[in-house]
Structures are given as structure tokens and as C-alpha cells.
Design a protein around this motif. Sequence first.
Motif, short mmCIF file in Angstrom:
data_model
loop_
_atom_site.label_atom_id
_atom_site.label_comp_id
_atom_site.label_asym_id
_atom_site.label_seq_id
_atom_site.Cartn_x
_atom_site.Cartn_y
_atom_site.Cartn_z
N GLN A 23 3.31 -7.38 -12.71
CA GLN A 23 4.76 -7.58 -12.64
C GLN A 23 5.49 -6.33 -12.15
O GLN A 23 6.56 -6.43 -11.56
N MET A 24 4.91 -5.16 -12.42
CA MET A 24 5.56 -3.91 -12.02
C MET A 24 4.51 -2.90 -11.62
O MET A 24 3.53 -2.69 -12.33
N GLY A 25 4.72 -2.27 -10.47
CA GLY A 25 3.80 -1.28 -9.97
C GLY A 25 4.22 0.13 -10.35
O GLY A 25 5.08 0.34 -11.21
N PRO A 26 3.65 1.13 -9.70
CA PRO A 26 3.92 2.53 -10.02
C PRO A 26 5.21 3.03 -9.37
O PRO A 26 5.80 2.37 -8.51
N LEU A 27 5.62 4.21 -9.77
CA LEU A 27 6.66 4.94 -9.05
C LEU A 27 6.06 5.50 -7.77
O LEU A 27 4.84 5.48 -7.57
N LEU A 56 0.83 -1.20 0.00
CA LEU A 56 0.00 0.00 0.00
C LEU A 56 0.87 1.26 0.00
O LEU A 56 0.60 2.23 -0.70
N ASP A 57 1.91 1.23 0.78
CA ASP A 57 2.78 2.38 1.00
C ASP A 57 3.65 2.69 -0.21
O ASP A 57 3.87 3.85 -0.55
N THR A 58 4.17 1.64 -0.84
CA THR A 58 5.20 1.83 -1.89
C THR A 58 4.70 1.54 -3.29
O THR A 58 5.34 1.97 -4.26
N GLY A 59 3.63 0.78 -3.44
CA GLY A 59 3.13 0.42 -4.76
C GLY A 59 3.72 -0.85 -5.33
O GLY A 59 3.28 -1.33 -6.37
N LYS A 60 4.71 -1.43 -4.66
CA LYS A 60 5.32 -2.66 -5.19
C LYS A 60 4.35 -3.83 -5.08
O LYS A 60 3.36 -3.77 -4.34
#
Length: 490
Positions: free
Chosen positions: A323-327, A92-96
Motif C-alpha cells: 500500500q505504501m512504498g519508501p521515501l 523503479l525510480d520513485t518507489g511508489k
Amino acid sequence: MNLKQQQYINGNWVDANVGNTRDIINPFNQEVIATVAEGDASDTKAAISAAREAFDKGEWPTTPATERGAIVRRIAELIERDKEELARLESLDTGKTVEESRGDMEDIAGVFRYFAELADKDGGELIDSPIPNSISKVVREPVGVCGQITPWNYPLLQASWKLAPALATGNTLIMKPSEITPLTTIKVFELIEEAGVPAGVANLVLGAGNTVGAELSDNTDVDLISFTGGIVTGKKIMQAASVNVKKLALELGGKNPNVVFADADFEVAVDQALNGVFFHAGQICSAGTRLIVEERIHDEFVNALVERVKKFKLGNGFDEDTQMGPLISAEHLAKVEKYVETGIKEGATVAVGGSRPDDPELQDGFFYLPTIFTNCTTDMRIVQDEAFGPIITVEKFRTEEEAVKLANDSIYGLAGGVWTNDIAKAERCVAKMLMGTVWINDFNLYFPHAPWGGFKQSGIGRELGKLGMEEYTETKHIFQNLKPESMNWF
């Protein structure tokens, strides 16, 4: 969410002294997921005072190492118990992706276990004395009050690298997590309290670097600063720490070369080149963002990378197929975009990516397409600067000597990789590569037993391993004369 949203000072959960708060944003959709206390210099001074009192007058520094180790081990057990909640908070905090966060929690518990086991293993050293009838020994003692400043990309992992050795060696501490990703650090301080760490030993202050971090760096009651983050801030901390000649442990990032020779296992090298960069959208200090490929396989290698990248699934970290979240933020997204614009102006070619995605479902998040630049040279900013995003630059080489020269052409020296089936060649390259960690036929692997840190402007000191433990100790030589005699000099 039952998470506390306050600071932890002297064994108490408290609001910010002046009542300020900060909203914590989910980078996937910009929703507010928590509102936490926002401390300032006054909160930091209170935490420093508590840590100073606990070190100078408390029992923690002289608590038997086996007992401290047992408490640190208990923290590991509590992390394992609550790993699903921690992984959810981290994503939630980092987007990963939550799968990556789950892996982080296993690693974090392992860090606490490792330093718990190491806590009572250094009983000092007897050294040969040139004086008859004497004993000469060397012991290690805790440094004192430690200021710990952690980054936003791996909030709890980086916190564990600092918390576990500091506690195991008998120090007291004040931790300042990144103001934009504090949630898992708050949670682990709940676990620290539950594990029985005495009041004042471990303190948590939430707030910005220019207030909380600056006070930790300036305050003469702080004996050590451990900082992981950007090189500009690291230099400021070095200047501030000179006021009372604080000990420093700095990890300031990297621009890490990944060298691929033509005789490497092609498919594995392609896969690992992608893994080396695109986890957590490239927001990793050790990411292999400089790909240096032997000329005779360059085109084929780039084509293979591009075809794989085109199939990447971007999305919510809680979706199984993502596979990849946001910045991390709008500001960081703008920074990454600026680097891509600069690379194009400098003459690099965008082989894939180079823009925000056009998928309507991703428009509320801070997404950027995985990007590969070709026709890159070492005089380009895109090659030299740490963009800290999903960007690979590709350079060519012909000879082993040229590959090493390119790899070393950087102000950084954190990590690097070499891919070849010629082990003698790999060893020759590694011997000449100026980096704290060099992988042969692997990339981005780390574990608690091995030290982590960089050469050149990647930082000072080491984390993890026995060297990481030693950063939190002072060496004392004790000499005892068993048969003192008058010298009759005067």
C-alpha cells in the motif's frame, strides 16, 4: 533496460559535455537501476542555443495549430502504447506502487490529449474599436524559449503538465527533470522524437539544480521558467529570473488543511483523510497533511485513523499487496525523521508511527512508518512546514469560523478540503479559504480541464486547464486602420 541514458539536445542523443554520469538508485533497496549522463552549464547553454535557433528561425512557432495538436496527440498515443514500461520505470525510480504509476500514465496521456485538443481552439478575439473604419483584435502567440524544471515525486506527471501546453502553443523548450528521478522523462523524450517534434524544439538536459537549473534561470535567451518544487529554490529562481524579467510559473508546494465537520460522512471522511496523505508515502505537494477535526468527533476520528494505519502494508511497489512504498532517498528520510523529532519536542503526541519500521525486509529501503500527531497547534513547525512525508497532524476546532481561521493559518495556499453534509456551510467555508483548489467531500482529485496552482507562497500562475495553456502565450493587440488620414498636428 533499453532506455537511452543520454541527454537530448537539438535532435541528438548526447553524453554530458565533460563526460560526467550519475547512478540512479532504487529507493526500495538502494540498487543502481541506471547510470545516466550528468550535464552542467555547458550542456544547458547548448540546449538553450538549440531552442533559441528553433524558435527564432525554425518552423515550429508558425506551424498551424492543428498540426502541432496532431503531434501532441501522437505523443499521448505513444504514452498509452508504452504505459506498462513507463509505469515500471516510474516505480523503479520513485518507489511508489506500480498500481499508482499505472494510474499516473493514464492521467499523463490524458494531459497530452487535452492540450492537443485545445491547440487550435483560440483563434483570437475581435474587440470593439472606438475608431471608425478600423479593426482591433487580440491574438495569443508563443512566449519563446521555455525552461522547465520538474520535481522528483511525480516525475512524468509534472513533466506532462509543462511539455504538452508548451508544445501545443508553439514554444521551444529545455526540460530539466530531477537528477534523482529522470528515467520516465528520458523515455518520454524518446516518444517526443518518435512523434515527429522537430530538432531543437524539445531538449532534455540531465543534471543538478545548482548547475542546469541555475543556467536556465540566469540565461537571458530563456523567456519563461516553469518550476515545480520547494519554496527556497523557487525564491532563488525568482531572483535569477529578474535579470531579463522572465515570465514565471511557479508551483512551490503546500501545507494543505483537510477540515472535517461532525456532520460529515464519518467512514468516507476517515478513508479519504488517509488517501489524502499516504499515497506515495506523503510525498505529494497537495497532501492533506493538516487534519482539522471538529472537537466532538475528534477522539473517535483519530482512533479510527490509527486503527487503519496500523494495518498498512509497506513494501516493494511491485508487490500487489503493498500500500505504501519508501521515501525517495536517505537524505529525505533523514529530513522526515528530523521533523518528527521536532514535533515531539514541540509537545505534539505521536498516536501511531514515528519511527522507521523494524521489518527486516525493509531495512535496505528508505522506509518510514505512517505517522499521526495529535495535540497539535498552529505555532508548531510540524504543522506549518511541508515535511513532505507520511505524516498527519491533527488539530481541533469548535466553530465554523475557527475552522476557517485554522485552515488559513499558513504561508501556503495550494489546496484544501471540507467535509460536511451541510452544503451551505461548505460553500461558506470555501468562499473564505485562501487556496487555489478546495474540494468539498473529496480530496486530491484533479483533471486536465481544471487549473492547478496556489495562493500566497504556494506559487505564481497556473498549470492545466485553459489558464495553464495561457501561461505559455503572450497576448498581442493588433490595430489596423482601414482608412488612414493625416492628423495635421505638426
